[in-house]
Design a protein around this motif. Structure first.
Motif, short mmCIF file in Angstrom:
data_model
loop_
_atom_site.label_atom_id
_atom_site.label_comp_id
_atom_site.label_asym_id
_atom_site.label_seq_id
_atom_site.Cartn_x
_atom_site.Cartn_y
_atom_site.Cartn_z
N LEU A 34 -1.39 -8.82 -7.77
CA LEU A 34 -1.97 -8.72 -6.50
C LEU A 34 -2.17 -7.11 -6.02
N PRO A 35 -3.07 -6.64 -5.19
CA PRO A 35 -3.41 -5.48 -4.90
C PRO A 35 -2.57 -4.82 -3.93
N ASP A 36 -2.14 -5.59 -2.55
CA ASP A 36 -1.49 -4.80 -1.54
C ASP A 36 -0.32 -5.76 -1.29
N VAL A 37 0.36 -5.11 -0.41
CA VAL A 37 1.90 -5.64 0.11
C VAL A 37 1.52 -7.11 0.87
N TYR A 38 0.43 -7.20 1.71
CA TYR A 38 0.30 -8.44 2.26
C TYR A 38 -0.19 -9.65 1.27
N LEU A 39 -0.82 -9.42 0.29
CA LEU A 39 -1.31 -10.39 -0.55
C LEU A 39 -0.09 -10.55 -1.57
N ASP A 100 1.72 0.99 9.46
CA ASP A 100 0.32 1.55 8.87
C ASP A 100 0.30 1.76 7.27
N VAL A 101 0.83 0.85 6.68
CA VAL A 101 0.65 0.44 5.39
C VAL A 101 -0.80 -0.06 5.15
N PRO A 102 -1.68 0.49 4.27
CA PRO A 102 -3.05 0.21 4.36
C PRO A 102 -3.21 -1.26 3.73
N LEU A 103 -4.30 -1.64 3.99
CA LEU A 103 -4.80 -2.86 3.64
C LEU A 103 -5.58 -2.46 2.27
N TRP A 104 -5.78 -3.56 1.69
CA TRP A 104 -6.55 -3.53 0.35
C TRP A 104 -7.91 -2.78 0.83
N VAL A 108 -12.07 -7.42 4.15
CA VAL A 108 -13.37 -7.45 4.90
C VAL A 108 -13.21 -7.28 6.38
N GLN A 109 -11.82 -7.68 6.68
CA GLN A 109 -11.66 -8.11 7.90
C GLN A 109 -10.06 -7.86 8.36
N ASP A 110 -10.02 -7.23 9.65
CA ASP A 110 -8.46 -6.81 10.14
C ASP A 110 -8.48 -7.43 11.36
N GLU A 111 -8.04 -8.74 11.65
CA GLU A 111 -7.91 -9.58 12.90
C GLU A 111 -6.92 -8.75 13.77
N LEU A 112 -5.79 -8.21 13.28
CA LEU A 112 -4.75 -7.77 14.04
C LEU A 112 -5.21 -6.43 14.87
N GLU A 113 -6.21 -5.81 14.32
CA GLU A 113 -6.26 -4.53 14.68
C GLU A 113 -6.66 -4.47 16.46
#
Length: 130
Positions: A34-39, A100-104, A108-113
């Motif tokens: 998986l590509p980023d820390v969140y996934l 601020d660890v970047p999303l992948w 398509v959507q950042d609901e927390l921002e």
């Protein structure tokens, strides 16, 4: 008749162990691919928790059926995994997002921002103040 029940219990326990091992392997594969820390946090908490649950449940049922022993330690282990793994995954994801660890890049959507606007740690501003 008892032989049929014994074979069914062995089969069910074996399937639980196999399912737990499969879910744990899929979780490890997700951590690698998986590509980023969140996934990756999602893979680590969801499937790994279910995989460990299946293996611990199989162990509990084995001792309960074949040794007539109910293990409180295994029940506490199952409870501990169900409480700590999702909370740890959530806190790791939250800490990553707030620092601020970047999303992948294909997210398509950042609901927390909009909810956390201005509440993230700004390292550059913090470094300028020091």
């Amino acid at each position: 008749m008892m032989e049929i029940v014994k074979v069914a219990a062995e089969t069910a326990i074996g399937l639980l162990v196999l399912l737990g091992a499969l879910l744990s392997a899929l979780s490890a594969f997700g951590l690698i691919r998986l590509p980023d820390v969140y996934l990756r946090a999602h893979a680590a908490t969801k499937s790994m928790t279910l995989g460990v649950f299946c293996v611990l449940s199989a162990t509990f049922f084995y001792f309960w059926y074949f040794d007539n022993y109910i293990s409180a330690r295994l029940l506490l282990g199952i409870l501990f995994v169900f409480i700590t793994a999702p909370v740890a995954g959530h806190l790791n994801g939250r800490a990553a997002y707030r620092t601020d660890v970047p999303l992948w890049e294909q997210s398509v959507q950042d609901e927390l921002e909009p909810l956390l606007k201005g509440k993230k740690v700004n390292h550059e501003a913090k470094d300028m103040m020091e």
